[in-house]
Motif scaffolding. Structure first.
Motif, PDB file in Angstrom:
ATOM      1  N   LEU A  94       0.823  -1.201   0.000  1.00  0.00           N
ATOM      2  CA  LEU A  94       0.000   0.000   0.000  1.00  0.00           C
ATOM      3  C   LEU A  94       0.857   1.251   0.000  1.00  0.00           C
ATOM      4  O   LEU A  94       0.617   2.196  -0.755  1.00  0.00           O
ATOM      5  CB  LEU A  94      -0.909   0.012   1.232  1.00  0.00           C
ATOM      6  N   THR A  95       1.856   1.263   0.869  1.00  0.00           N
ATOM      7  CA  THR A  95       2.703   2.446   0.997  1.00  0.00           C
ATOM      8  C   THR A  95       3.495   2.703  -0.276  1.00  0.00           C
ATOM      9  O   THR A  95       3.537   3.834  -0.779  1.00  0.00           O
ATOM     10  CB  THR A  95       3.656   2.283   2.198  1.00  0.00           C
ATOM     11  N   GLU A  96       4.119   1.663  -0.808  1.00  0.00           N
ATOM     12  CA  GLU A  96       4.907   1.841  -2.022  1.00  0.00           C
ATOM     13  C   GLU A  96       4.046   2.298  -3.189  1.00  0.00           C
ATOM     14  O   GLU A  96       4.431   3.176  -3.967  1.00  0.00           O
ATOM     15  CB  GLU A  96       5.622   0.537  -2.371  1.00  0.00           C
ATOM     16  N   GLY A  97       2.858   1.699  -3.318  1.00  0.00           N
ATOM     17  CA  GLY A  97       1.964   2.089  -4.400  1.00  0.00           C
ATOM     18  C   GLY A  97       1.550   3.540  -4.300  1.00  0.00           C
ATOM     19  O   GLY A  97       1.514   4.265  -5.306  1.00  0.00           O
ATOM     20  N   VAL A 139       1.165  18.530   1.876  1.00  0.00           N
ATOM     21  CA  VAL A 139       0.549  17.219   2.080  1.00  0.00           C
ATOM     22  C   VAL A 139      -0.372  17.332   3.293  1.00  0.00           C
ATOM     23  O   VAL A 139       0.092  17.592   4.411  1.00  0.00           O
ATOM     24  CB  VAL A 139       1.607  16.123   2.314  1.00  0.00           C
ATOM     25  N   LEU A 140      -1.664  17.148   3.073  1.00  0.00           N
ATOM     26  CA  LEU A 140      -2.619  17.139   4.181  1.00  0.00           C
ATOM     27  C   LEU A 140      -2.842  15.701   4.616  1.00  0.00           C
ATOM     28  O   LEU A 140      -3.364  14.887   3.852  1.00  0.00           O
ATOM     29  CB  LEU A 140      -3.942  17.781   3.775  1.00  0.00           C
ATOM     30  N   GLY A 141      -2.435  15.401   5.845  1.00  0.00           N
ATOM     31  CA  GLY A 141      -2.504  14.040   6.362  1.00  0.00           C
ATOM     32  C   GLY A 141      -1.107  13.470   6.459  1.00  0.00           C
ATOM     33  O   GLY A 141      -0.454  13.258   5.435  1.00  0.00           O
ATOM     34  N   LEU A 142      -0.650  13.241   7.679  1.00  0.00           N
ATOM     35  CA  LEU A 142       0.712  12.749   7.890  1.00  0.00           C
ATOM     36  C   LEU A 142       0.711  11.423   8.636  1.00  0.00           C
ATOM     37  O   LEU A 142       1.551  11.173   9.498  1.00  0.00           O
ATOM     38  CB  LEU A 142       1.541  13.799   8.652  1.00  0.00           C
ATOM     39  N   GLY A 146       0.681   9.394   4.237  1.00  0.00           N
ATOM     40  CA  GLY A 146       1.039  10.792   4.036  1.00  0.00           C
ATOM     41  C   GLY A 146       2.483  11.085   4.386  1.00  0.00           C
ATOM     42  O   GLY A 146       3.178  11.806   3.663  1.00  0.00           O
ATOM     43  N   ALA A 147       2.943  10.513   5.498  1.00  0.00           N
ATOM     44  CA  ALA A 147       4.332  10.735   5.904  1.00  0.00           C
ATOM     45  C   ALA A 147       5.297  10.146   4.887  1.00  0.00           C
ATOM     46  O   ALA A 147       6.327  10.750   4.550  1.00  0.00           O
ATOM     47  CB  ALA A 147       4.582  10.134   7.286  1.00  0.00           C
ATOM     48  N   ALA A 148       4.977   8.955   4.374  1.00  0.00           N
ATOM     49  CA  ALA A 148       5.848   8.321   3.378  1.00  0.00           C
ATOM     50  C   ALA A 148       5.917   9.162   2.111  1.00  0.00           C
ATOM     51  O   ALA A 148       6.997   9.338   1.518  1.00  0.00           O
ATOM     52  CB  ALA A 148       5.349   6.915   3.063  1.00  0.00           C
ATOM     53  N   ALA A 152       9.173  11.147   0.518  1.00  0.00           N
ATOM     54  CA  ALA A 152       9.610  10.887  -0.852  1.00  0.00           C
ATOM     55  C   ALA A 152       9.714  12.183  -1.644  1.00  0.00           C
ATOM     56  O   ALA A 152      10.673  12.392  -2.408  1.00  0.00           O
ATOM     57  CB  ALA A 152       8.642   9.917  -1.536  1.00  0.00           C
ATOM     58  N   LEU A 153       8.747  13.070  -1.478  1.00  0.00           N
ATOM     59  CA  LEU A 153       8.780  14.346  -2.190  1.00  0.00           C
ATOM     60  C   LEU A 153       9.932  15.212  -1.703  1.00  0.00           C
ATOM     61  O   LEU A 153      10.605  15.874  -2.506  1.00  0.00           O
ATOM     62  CB  LEU A 153       7.445  15.062  -2.016  1.00  0.00           C
TER      63      LEU A 153
END
Length: 310
Positions: A94-97, A139-142, A146-148, A152-153
């Motif tokens: 999920l996170t990677e996707g 990013v709204l939601g961490l 969101g944190a990942a 990455a950004l």
């Protein structure tokens, strides 16, 4: 021997049966029964997909936990018959996707790829984007996803600020919370990514007033929940030129009806809820690991806070 019941629409069983059996075996639960039907008193764990039709969990007297198959729990968290622990899906797939989808579309907007593709008419015309360090992304939601994505950004050198409802600290990210923090992130975000859970507080969070706080020509990217956005307000902001584009992966009604104006709007990109699809192999390992923890008497991972709603 434990019995685990998979509650999901029939098409999911062929995709999940083999990965779940393999994951349970690898977790030391090879003798566990994995079924789609069982006598209620025999059920120890329920793997729950939001598209299933179960409504009453009280009929399972020996139920130990419900393990949500997807990341969102808004469809089940308020069920008053569910009194055992409820866990949300957190897994590497999920996170990677999500990271791949978000970074791909942020880069697409940052680099102006759509405009370049549209201008393939033989005219040599340059439009050089700024470097990532000069592009403000919000990013709204961490939470986990969101944190990942924020990391990455930031790793791509974007100027990233994040917002969450409670205080968070993430290295390399300017973290904000509260109403004033939300306003601060909105005011600076040339590209805004929505990754909040859906709760009463976040439903229609991006209404006309908040959309108006974004910089002129900002881009909205939503792989979180469709209900985070007031659809009519978004269309008005796009038509009025306040926003340059919206890339949307999630919607209030899914599948998105063919007659919905998002499909034909020149400033909207629709993707069919693919940003963070649950993948059977990695999701099965996460579920099996949690069941194994419970059987060893250890606390479950990723238990949902019923009051917070996620």
């Amino acid at each position: 021997m434990t019995t685990t019941l998979l509650f999901a629409s029939p098409p999911l069983w062929p995709a999940y049966e083999a990965p779940l059996r393999r994951a349970l075996d690898e977790a030391g639960l090879g003798d566990a029964a994995l079924v789609t039907e069982a006598e209620p008193e025999a059920v120890d764990y329920i793997i729950y997909a939001p598209n299933s039709d179960v409504k009453d969990f009280s009929v399972f007297p020996n139920l130990k936990a419900v393990l949500n198959l997807w990341a969102g729990v808004e469809g089940v968290v308020g069920n008053e018959t569910l009194t055992v622990p409820l866990t949300r899906m957190v897994d590497s797939g999920l996170t990677e996707g999500m990271v791949e989808w978000v970074t791909g579309h942020v880069l697409r907007h940052h680099l102006g790829i759509d405009a370049n593709l549209a201008a393939q008419d033989g005219t040599w015309s340059k439009s050089v984007p700024p470097l990532a360090r000069d592009r403000a992304v919000g990013v709204l939601g961490l939470g986990q996803l969101g944190a990942a994505c924020a990391r990455a950004l930031a790793g791509l050198n974007f100027d990233v600020a994040g917002w969450s409802r409670s205080p968070k600290t993430i290295d390399g990210i300017a973290c904000h919370h509260g109403d004033s923090g939300l306003d601060a992130v909105l005011a600076r975000s040339e590209i805004l990514v929505l990754l909040l859970p859906l709760t009463d507080e976040t439903d229609s969070l991006m209404n006309a007033a908040r959309l108006s706080r974004l910089p002129q020509g900002a881009v909205l990217v939503n792989p979180g929940r469709g209900q985070l956005i007031d659809d009519a307000a978004l269309i008005d902001a796009l038509d009025g030129g306040r926003l340059a584009h919206a890339t949307l992966d999630v919607f209030r009604t899914e599948p998105l009806p063919p007659e919905h104006q998002f499909w034909a709007h020149p400033k909207v990109t629709v993707t069919p809820h693919i940003a963070s699809e649950t993948r059977p192999a990695s999701a099965s390992r996460a579920i099996a690991a949690n069941i194994a923890r419970a059987e060893r008497g250890e606390p479950l991972h990723h238990v949902v806070d019923r009051d917070a709603g996620y």
